[in-house]
Design an enzyme around this catalytic site. Structure first.
Site, PDB file in Angstrom:
ATOM      1  N   GLU A 207      56.596 -43.030 -39.376  1.00 43.92           N
ATOM      2  CA  GLU A 207      56.197 -41.944 -40.885  1.00 43.92           C
ATOM      3  C   GLU A 207      54.670 -41.419 -40.308  1.00 43.92           C
ATOM      4  O   GLU A 207      53.973 -42.752 -40.776  1.00 43.92           O
ATOM      5  CB  GLU A 207      56.438 -42.827 -41.010  1.00 43.92           C
ATOM      6  N   HIS A 272      64.531 -41.444 -48.215  1.00 44.10           N
ATOM      7  CA  HIS A 272      64.149 -43.029 -49.287  1.00 44.10           C
ATOM      8  C   HIS A 272      63.376 -43.220 -50.889  1.00 44.10           C
ATOM      9  O   HIS A 272      63.249 -44.055 -50.679  1.00 44.10           O
ATOM     10  CB  HIS A 272      64.692 -44.355 -48.825  1.00 44.10           C
TER      11      HIS A 272
HETATM   12  C1  GLC Z   1      57.030 -46.778 -46.029  1.00 47.85           C
HETATM   13  C2  GLC Z   1      58.646 -46.807 -45.986  1.00 47.85           C
HETATM   14  C3  GLC Z   1      58.761 -47.009 -47.660  1.00 47.85           C
HETATM   15  C4  GLC Z   1      57.909 -48.849 -48.018  1.00 47.85           C
HETATM   16  C5  GLC Z   1      56.198 -48.490 -47.921  1.00 47.85           C
HETATM   17  C6  GLC Z   1      55.819 -50.272 -47.191  1.00 47.85           C
HETATM   18  O1  GLC Z   1      56.683 -45.716 -46.403  1.00 47.85           O
HETATM   19  O2  GLC Z   1      59.300 -45.777 -46.464  1.00 47.85           O
HETATM   20  O3  GLC Z   1      59.487 -47.274 -48.824  1.00 47.85           O
HETATM   21  O4  GLC Z   1      57.570 -48.831 -49.379  1.00 47.85           O
HETATM   22  O5  GLC Z   1      56.740 -47.973 -45.939  1.00 47.85           O
HETATM   23  O6  GLC Z   1      56.296 -50.517 -45.792  1.00 47.85           O
END
Ligand code: GLC
Length: 488
Positions: A207, A272
């Site tokens: 991500e 999500h």
């Molecule tokens: C990422 C996750 C998110 C979470 C964040 C902190 O962006 O997708 O849901 O709050 O990381 O771990």
């Protein structure tokens, strides 16, 4: 199948705050349950990926409990500490929601750094012990047989060592200059890939966390030369793209252009955090048609498609009344931001109570549309979003060109539709997607021996020999296939 975090956690951030990386939260069962899930999935040829949160732990993780106990504890340096500058915070770095990312800890009077909630202290990846412990944890899951990892906020793992202040503001670009995307991240991802490559057939998807409107160039950079860092990197540009063939064409062609040679693409329209696809693009008008168009796009682009649970039946964001908001961001920022629960509601299986999700009352309310929008009813309903997903998935399985073929866009300005070609040595496919509410005539298609192998409004037209000129109804998506006759 990608599972979001299932580890032991106090659930301040729905499990993205981990207190034990090798234990399952009782909410999700036991390690025996997980082992069984893995076994049963593998016996059905389904691979299982888990979420890997390397950037931070929970404050309740024993590492942090030890680290915060004294400035001289051996684990102190596993996190990022600073005594502060002249009684003030160490610098102006902010959390993802715009508050100071430093929290003063009573025990020692020093500040620790947290990119997200104060209950999620960031690890110090400059400490080789941290890397060793985390890589051992990764090996634990690999040995267990998990097939891959989704790396949470992969671009945030290192922060600039000098803790330089970020620019005070930046209108057009990301102002997080010194606390994200540091050169050391690339080195770490290279090491991570070397580890993964020791276990055949495992995959990593990172991500890449950036503010809207996304940054495909940055995301692609974490794939290195396409072989030596992440296998895939999530870029959220398409989620922030407006609903038009032109905007999608521009975003997609840039995405493919910046991908490293040999790098493999991936696509996602909902998740999500950012909500559901059907709500991004001017919904609720014609939402089913748009959902089918998006499904066609997702499953015919060159790259791995990620389907967020419920998108296959066209599930929508749900308004969550204030009293039922669980996401702490929603509670803190209400009414300006109501949080991320809207896309985390129970899966809608059937029209019984709680949509068949559970006999118990779920922690988030079911969407009100569950009586119509559920798997059981869509399964038997010709033309439903669900039957279209199944058709498209089957088509993708039957036509290797949709998996491996090259992609070329045949886009014409103002046309209102997106047209692209997928090609292998044996076969060609053309995909035409009408983003507009008007009937469109598609030009530039081969006119002989072409077969319509899929269209999104099959109650009106049947698959078979294509007739030209091809006309697309509003929001209609069509896939045309043809054997190649021009092969040498
Ligand atoms: C990422 C996750 C998110 C979470 C964040 C902190 O962006 O997708 O849901 O709050 O990381 O771990």
């Amino acid at each position: 199948m990608w599972l979001s975090p299932i580890y032991a956690s106090p659930l301040v951030d729905e499990g993205y705050d981990i207190s034990d990386y090798t234990a399952i939260h009782p909410r999700y069962g036991t390690m025996e349950d997980f082992n069984r899930l893995l076994e049963e999935a593998h016996s059905r040829n389904i691979r299982v990926m888990i979420d890997l949160v390397l950037n931070h732990t929970s404050v309740l993780h024993p590492w942090f409990t030890e680290a915060r106990s004294s400035t001289t504890h051996a684990r102190r340096d596993w996190y990022i500490w600073h005594p502060g500058r002249k009684g003030r915070k160490p610098n102006n770095w902010l959390t993802n929601f715009g508050r100071s990312a430093w929290k003063r800890d009573e025990a020692t009077g020093e500040y620790y750094y947290h990119s997200f909630f104060p209950e999620q202290p960031d690890l110090n990846w400059r400490n080789p012990e941290v890397k060793k412990a985390m890589f051992n944890m990764v090996k634990y899951w690999l040995a267990k047989g998990v097939d891959g990892f989704r790396l949470d906020v992969a671009n945030m793992l290192f922060k600039e060592e000098g803790l330089t202040n970020n620019p005070a503001w930046a209108l057009v670009s990301d102002r997080n200059v010194y606390n994200r995307n540091q050169p050391e991240v690339y080195e770490l991802l290279r090491a991570f890939r070397r580890l993964l490559d020791r276990y055949p057939g495992r995959v990593s998807i990172g991500e890449i966390y950036v503010p809207p409107p996304g940054n495909s160039r940055l995301a692609a950079s974490f794939m290195g030369n396409g072989q030596d860092m992440l296998h895939m990197a999530f870029d959220f540009t398409l989620i922030f793209t407006r609903w038009s063939a032109c905007a999608f064409y521009q975003a997609l062609s840039k995405y493919y252009r910046v991908l490293p040679g040999g790098g493999w693409p991936c696509f996602v329209f909902s998740n999500h955090d950012l909500g559901r696809a059907v709500n991004h693009y001017l919904f609720p008008i014609d939402k089913e048609k748009k959902a089918k168009l998006l499904a066609t796009l997702l499953l015919t682009l060159r790259g791995t498609p990620f389907i967020y649970y419920g998108d296959e039946i066209g599930m929508c964001n749900r308004h969550i009344p204030r009293s039922r908001i669980r996401d702490r961001y929603g509670r803190l920022l209400y009414p300006f931001y109501t949080g991320r629960d809207k896309a985390r509601t129970p899966m809608q299986w059937d029209n019984t109570s709680h949509a068949g999700f559970s006999p118990a009352s779920p922690w988030l309310p079911v969407h009100r549309n569950y009586r119509q929008c559920n798997v059981a009813s869509q399964q038997v309903q010709e033309g439903s979003v669900f039957t279209h997903y199944r058709k498209l998935l089957q088509l993708r399985r039957e036509l290797p060109v949709l998996q491996q073929g090259t992609i070329r866009f045949l886009y014409k300005r103002q046309a209102g539709y997106l047209l692209y070609e997928r090609t292998t040595d044996e076969k060609c496919c053309w995909i035409a997607l009408n983003f507009s509410p008007f009937v469109r005539k598609v030009t530039g298609l081969p006119e002989n021996e072409a077969m319509v192998v899929y269209h999104s409004s099959d109650n009106r037209r049947m698959c078979g020999r294509a007739t030209f000129p091809l006309r697309l109804f509003p929001y209609e998506a069509v896939v045309i296939g043809k054997e190649r006759t021009d092969r040498k």
